[in-house]
Design a protein around this motif. Structure first.
Motif, short mmCIF file in Angstrom:
data_model
loop_
_atom_site.label_atom_id
_atom_site.label_comp_id
_atom_site.label_asym_id
_atom_site.label_seq_id
_atom_site.Cartn_x
_atom_site.Cartn_y
_atom_site.Cartn_z
N SER A 32 0.71 -1.32 0.02
CA SER A 32 0.09 0.05 -0.05
C SER A 32 1.14 1.29 -0.05
O SER A 32 0.49 2.27 -0.72
CB SER A 32 -0.80 -0.06 1.26
OG SER A 32 -1.65 -1.08 1.21
N SER A 63 2.25 2.22 -3.33
CA SER A 63 1.57 2.48 -4.35
C SER A 63 1.77 4.08 -4.51
O SER A 63 1.30 4.56 -5.77
CB SER A 63 0.11 2.33 -4.04
OG SER A 63 -0.46 3.26 -2.87
N TYR A 64 2.13 4.99 -3.59
CA TYR A 64 2.30 6.20 -3.73
C TYR A 64 3.31 6.72 -4.67
O TYR A 64 3.54 7.64 -5.48
CB TYR A 64 2.46 7.04 -2.30
CG TYR A 64 1.41 6.59 -1.49
CD1 TYR A 64 0.21 6.70 -1.64
CD2 TYR A 64 1.97 5.98 -0.34
CE1 TYR A 64 -0.75 6.42 -0.76
CE2 TYR A 64 0.89 5.22 0.69
CZ TYR A 64 -0.33 5.72 0.18
OH TYR A 64 -1.35 5.21 1.39
N ALA A 84 2.62 5.74 -8.26
CA ALA A 84 1.77 6.14 -8.81
C ALA A 84 2.44 7.67 -9.27
O ALA A 84 2.15 8.24 -10.48
CB ALA A 84 0.68 6.82 -7.93
N ASP A 138 -2.36 -5.81 -2.32
CA ASP A 138 -2.37 -4.26 -2.82
C ASP A 138 -1.36 -3.96 -4.01
O ASP A 138 -1.31 -3.13 -4.65
CB ASP A 138 -2.23 -3.52 -1.53
CG ASP A 138 -3.39 -3.09 -1.03
OD1 ASP A 138 -4.57 -3.75 -1.50
OD2 ASP A 138 -3.33 -2.29 -0.09
N PHE A 194 -2.19 -2.98 -7.54
CA PHE A 194 -2.31 -1.62 -7.80
C PHE A 194 -1.70 -1.25 -9.21
O PHE A 194 -2.00 -0.49 -9.77
CB PHE A 194 -1.96 -0.73 -6.87
CG PHE A 194 -1.98 0.75 -7.20
CD1 PHE A 194 -3.27 1.31 -7.13
CD2 PHE A 194 -1.03 1.68 -7.32
CE1 PHE A 194 -3.52 2.68 -7.55
CE2 PHE A 194 -1.13 3.08 -7.77
CZ PHE A 194 -2.32 3.49 -7.80
N VAL A 195 -0.38 -1.99 -9.26
CA VAL A 195 0.31 -1.74 -10.43
C VAL A 195 -0.39 -1.99 -11.73
O VAL A 195 -0.05 -1.69 -13.15
CB VAL A 195 1.65 -2.28 -10.49
CG1 VAL A 195 2.42 -1.73 -9.31
CG2 VAL A 195 1.62 -3.86 -10.22
N THR A 245 -5.88 1.15 -1.66
CA THR A 245 -5.08 1.96 -2.80
C THR A 245 -6.13 3.02 -3.52
O THR A 245 -5.58 3.76 -4.31
CB THR A 245 -4.42 1.29 -3.66
OG1 THR A 245 -5.09 0.29 -4.17
CG2 THR A 245 -3.19 0.36 -2.94
N THR A 287 -5.07 6.43 -3.47
CA THR A 287 -3.98 6.75 -4.37
C THR A 287 -4.35 7.12 -5.71
O THR A 287 -4.04 8.14 -6.26
CB THR A 287 -2.82 5.30 -4.37
OG1 THR A 287 -2.70 5.09 -3.17
CG2 THR A 287 -1.58 5.91 -4.90
N SER A 336 -1.48 9.80 -0.22
CA SER A 336 -2.00 9.91 -1.46
C SER A 336 -1.91 11.44 -2.11
O SER A 336 -1.59 11.56 -3.47
CB SER A 336 -3.45 9.57 -1.41
OG SER A 336 -3.73 8.23 -0.87
#
Length: 416
Positions: free
Chosen positions: A230, A233-234, A237, A260, A263-264, A302, A305, A378
């Protein structure tokens, strides 16, 4: 390419602390997360009489399968949902009287499905103020076990707490789940329980999915905590924002437990170049960020994000099936919408969805964090392209990543 060493997973660290405390022998956790949440969990174990020795890069926990060493104790859970939900389940298998309380923020978050399930198993449990919320007192006399029905549609942590309790019961547990959110977090739990010697099976039937946990107890081990997906993810992104910008997180790759990391895959759908190998994960910006509609039920942590990234896409971003984000540290759907509107972005929300129109965020603006670490981290991504963003409580990142602002600023400067 920028390589970021992300701190250990909050979810994995919390589960590892529970399992280590319940195991026979001394467990060594390698690279556990050091943050307010994980320190709060460790302090809770110490208050109960467990031996926890913390060194840089390694924590050593001497387990007590019979339960806490103290027969009475008071535990303050701070803001930690895992502490507040897992530790009452852990002590229920012991013998004694244990009182739990938490911060005002955590007092607002629900416990009801978990405490109802514990009562069904015969646990003497009393909520002192609002039913289904902290503070609560558990009078423990061990647990026989047996069949149980659970609605985990609000939080998978209810199921995780009960699953981890299962091997400590006299006869095991058979938990039939009628609804479940964030299922990948349950997969983390199952894999980690097995690493500590538990035996768990699952079977889908007409009444729902049933998890059968044998009364095996746990065996101590050495366990390495992987980087937090998680938190990663920041940075992923942020890389996706700029053409040619590349970020690698080592140690978080094809063998990762955390859902998580998916997310990619969302970033890949939006146009980013993504590589996931056994050694780690790399995201590279291509100069394209497409709008999309995405179901984030299983990776809802996420959601903020993606919401913070959404204004920079070429079309609307609609995030669906994330009703459970309304009962996190804050109502994250409303918090994201509120802050995006402060930046001049058009947003619509519903009971379990948010839709964000592309646009150019405008500052200066102060982000209302609501004390939620994920809102801060985020919107740090949004701030990369929006001068004048500040936060009303930037320090709340201590919950999971105390050094976030320093690390993210170094990351930002590396791109200049």
């Amino acid at each position: 390419m920028t390589v970021i060493d992300i701190p250990g997973s909050k979810s994995v660290t919390a589960r590892a602390l529970f399992l280590a405390a319940a195991a026979r022998g001394t467990t060594t956790l390698l690279k556990p997360l050091r943050s307010d949440d994980s320190e709060g969990f460790a302090e809770g174990l110490k208050a109960l009489g467990y031996e926890v020795r913390q060194e840089p890069g390694a924590w050593h926990i001497t387990g007590r399968p019979e339960g806490p060493a103290h027969d009475t104790a008071e535990v303050y859970c701070r803001d930690g949902a895992t502490t507040a939900r897992f530790l009452p389940a852990l002590v229920a298998a012991g013998h004694g009287t244990y009182r739990f309380d938490a911060s005002a923020q955590m007092r607002r978050r629900p416990l009801g499905p978990l405490t109802t399930a514990l009562r069904t198993l015969g646990v003497d449990l009393r909520h002192e103020a609002q039913e289904g919320h902290h503070p609560l007192t558990v009078t423990a006399r061990g647990i026989k076990g047996g069949p149980l029905t659970l609605d985990a549609g609000e939080s998978s942590q209810y199921l995780t707490a009960l699953l981890m309790l299962g091997p400590l019961t006299a006869e095991g547990l058979a938990i039939t789940v009628t609804d479940l959110v964030s299922e990948p977090y349950v997969e983390i739990t199952l894999a980690m329980m097995r690493a500590f010697g538990a035996r768990v099976t699952r079977e889908d039937g007409p009444a729902g999915r049933t998890y059968t946990v044998e009364p095996t107890g746990y065996t101590a081990t050495t366990y390495a905590v992987e980087p937090d997906a998680s938190t990663s993810s920041y940075f992923f992104a942020a890389a996706a924002l700029d053409a040619g910008r590349s970020v690698t997180v080592p140690g978080l790759g094809t063998g990762a437990l955390q859902g998580d990391l998916a997310f990619v895959d969302v970033l890949r759908r939006m146009g980013a170049d993504v590589s996931v190998t056994a050694e780690g994960t790399t995201v590279t910006g291509t100069g394209t960020l497409r709008g999309l509609t995405v179901n984030m039920r299983d990776i809802s942590d996420t959601m903020p994000t993606l919401a913070a990234l959404a204004p920079f896409t070429d079309g609307p971003v609609r995030i669906e099936d994330v009703a459970n984000t309304r009962v996190k540290e804050c109502d994250r759907l409303d918090a994201c919408a509120e802050n995006l509107r402060r930046l001049g972005i058009t947003v619509r929300t519903g009971p379990d969805w948010i839709e964000i129109q592309p646009g150019t965020p405008t500052g200066p603006a102060e982000i209302a964090t609501h004390g939620d670490h994920r809102i801060v981290m985020s919107f740090a991504v949004t701030a990369l392209r929006t001068p004048g963003i500040s936060f009303d409580d930037p320090g709340c990142v201590r919950k999971t990543f105390p050094e976030f602002h320093h690390v993210f600023e170094e990351f930002r400067r590396a791109a200049v």
